[in-house]
Design a protein around this motif. Sequence first.
Motif, short mmCIF file in Angstrom:
data_model
loop_
_atom_site.label_atom_id
_atom_site.label_comp_id
_atom_site.label_asym_id
_atom_site.label_seq_id
_atom_site.Cartn_x
_atom_site.Cartn_y
_atom_site.Cartn_z
N ARG A 273 0.83 -1.20 0.00
CA ARG A 273 0.00 0.00 0.00
C ARG A 273 0.87 1.25 0.00
NH1 ARG A 273 -5.44 0.92 1.92
NH2 ARG A 273 -5.75 3.08 2.52
N ALA A 274 1.93 1.23 0.79
CA ALA A 274 2.83 2.39 0.82
C ALA A 274 3.48 2.62 -0.53
CB ALA A 274 3.89 2.20 1.90
N VAL A 275 3.86 1.54 -1.22
CA VAL A 275 4.45 1.67 -2.55
C VAL A 275 3.40 2.14 -3.55
CG1 VAL A 275 5.53 0.42 -4.46
CG2 VAL A 275 6.25 -0.04 -2.12
N ALA A 276 2.20 1.54 -3.48
CA ALA A 276 1.14 1.85 -4.45
C ALA A 276 0.69 3.30 -4.37
CB ALA A 276 -0.05 0.92 -4.24
N GLU A 277 0.87 3.93 -3.25
CA GLU A 277 0.52 5.35 -3.16
C GLU A 277 1.48 6.21 -3.98
OE1 GLU A 277 0.40 6.14 1.01
OE2 GLU A 277 -1.57 5.20 1.29
N GLY B 264 -4.05 -1.76 -2.81
CA GLY B 264 -3.96 -0.90 -3.98
C GLY B 264 -3.24 -1.53 -5.14
N VAL B 265 -3.09 -2.86 -5.11
CA VAL B 265 -2.44 -3.59 -6.20
C VAL B 265 -3.48 -3.86 -7.29
CG1 VAL B 265 -1.32 -5.76 -6.85
CG2 VAL B 265 -0.75 -4.64 -4.67
N VAL B 266 -3.15 -3.56 -8.53
CA VAL B 266 -4.04 -3.83 -9.66
C VAL B 266 -3.87 -5.28 -10.07
CG1 VAL B 266 -4.65 -3.23 -12.02
CG2 VAL B 266 -3.92 -1.43 -10.43
#
Length: 732
Positions: A251-255, A296-298
């Motif tokens: 999630r932190a990366v996906a932001e 938040g990963v597609v």
Amino acid sequence: MRVATEEPGQPRESVRTGGIQVDHYLRALFAPKSIAIIGVSATSTRSGNEFFGKVRGYGFEGRVYAVGRNGGTVDGEPIYPSVKDLPEVPDLVFGAVGMQATPQAMTEAAAAGVKVGVVFTAGFAEMSDDGARIQRDMVARCNELGMRVVGPNCMGVFSTGSRMNLTDVEHLAPGRIGFVSQSGNIALTLFDNARRHDLGFESFVSFGNQADIPAIDYVEYMGQDDAVDVILLYLESLQEDAGADFIARCRAVAERKPIVAIKGGVTDAGRRAAASHTSRLSAAEDIYDAAFEQAGVVQVRDLDHVMAVAEALLRCPPMKGDNIAIVGSGGGHSTVGTDCVERAGMTVPAFDQELRDTFGQYLPPWAPMSNPVDMTGGFTEDLTLFKTLMRYPLSRPEFHGGLSYGLYGEGWRPGLVDDNGRTFESAAPLLATLQEELGKPIVFYTPFAKEHEEAFTAMRLSGVPCYGSLAEAAAALAALKARGSFLARTEGQEGTGQDQASPSGAGPGYALTEYESLQRVADAGVTTVRQELVTSAEEAVAAGEAIGYPVVLKAQLADVAHKSDVNGVRLGLSSADEVAAAFRQMSAIPGAGPGIACTVSQQIAAERELLLGIRKDATFGHTVVVGIGGVLSEVAARVAVMIPPLDSTEFAHAIENSPVAAYLRAWRGKPAVDLEDLHRQVSALHAMCRADADIESVDINPLTVVGSRLQAVDAAVVLESEPETGDPRSRR
């Protein structure tokens, strides 16, 4: 990025860049200053020789050392018997020796002070229990000496920035994608597909058995690499207890940048294949779905769509809604394109009369203009029509993205020049200027884009993806929608505080009775039906009088999943005589014996019945299921799956994007289920499970809905071991 230094055997120091913590050994993996290849021979063409020649031939600017137990020379370079004999400690070692020789070679490298080792060799945990033991021992010893291990059973590592290629692939086109893959063959497939999309890679790692370094470490490292714009992840399994950490760090990366994942091993047979390949069983498909959604990963389910999705996320802005404008040329393609877009979860709303009148200024009267728009081949005289007509709907706030389509390219009409002197290639970038101007994504479809052509490359490099499949185009738009939705709901929010450690799954466990279970969930703060435990007909009658008729009588039977199957449930008891008679009948249930324990509870006339459950998962810790309950739970298996903790906004989002959403909304004059109260009860159950590590699972079925009131009627709590205390009457 600052690179930490350490002595062998000392704790690893971590670095933090851009708010993301990354262990420094990954810097040694992706940007080493020196490499040692173990398994090089002066007298044969072993795989070690191939890698030694490849890493030097690819242009690696650091020092490359050859290591082989028999010594000698190769390509004019000395072969050292062991890593400990090298003139310096390399940052990275690459092991290409047999399975039996690998543990000693890796341990010697660790003892010499090497930061990270890649084990290319197979034959470990993916093959046998003995291989698993050897793998565990090797990794443990290397870790004790301060070295981390990639693999075993992996394809290697690649870095464009470092001009390093330690893989089986002869050439990887440079680009802006970082790729983390558990499978080498999947990687080969996607490398080949990337060329069709004019895409390339900045970095790649194959992690195989994932014996040491977790997949999320690689994702996190690429997340802080400014040369990577999109991260691809092929995953078959996570390490045990790694699920919560995976969600929080993804999630932190996906932001900051998109992560695209495809999960292998989601069916029963697929999980068996994944286990034989990587030595780990996968969690259930719906749990991974929930994990990717929350992180938040597609997620992409079709391997053929992975690069199409990556291309869209790399070239296009995120989409801020569901409404798609379809403008192009070709009636059949417009129809199929509409079907594909709506099947992918978006809408193609009709254009109003004002838009249709505007299109009429450019198109003949017989051209369809209501969305989709079919320009009936008129673009051959004016190739700017794709941009001109798309501008009108996308300039409106109610449209969020566009699909353009047509028989575009030299494969259809070689040498076409329109009335303004434009060719397919020179006109191709025009849509990109509209996309940049409006900040709304546009994708293009032409059947000829399955082959390479300069016009399609020009369109892609300008910023508009060009696909040879309408299904790919729809998947790309769906990914842009998912990306936009995630960014919208996380904007300005703090993290959810995912736990860094999660409990492991347990065995069959010890089931509490319904009475004990309801007591547990009531004590946790869940609203439950009133119930009284009785052991005689007289007590049952007294309880019925106190509660108020009608009441329900239920036998408390150990190891009976469905009490109704043995006549252990009586509904609608409306008098003392009926209660007494029902109790006497239950006393005659085979195996019940005299003094059977029963519960008397109020009967609820429910408007809806829900299922609410929490279970332990070996990878993700506690997982929550909310679905259709009561007698329909087994035949109408519609559920929302999520991984706590979640705040009320995230909880509502998970419900609204699940198959159970319509059942919880207002319908037939009944109000919607109170999601705030439902979230409160889920949170209460989760807190109960966290506070008592012995709880293996909790099921409330049904959780009744009357108006806005939620009330648990039946519950089942399973413990990992038999409790020391409890009401002995309830277990008779």
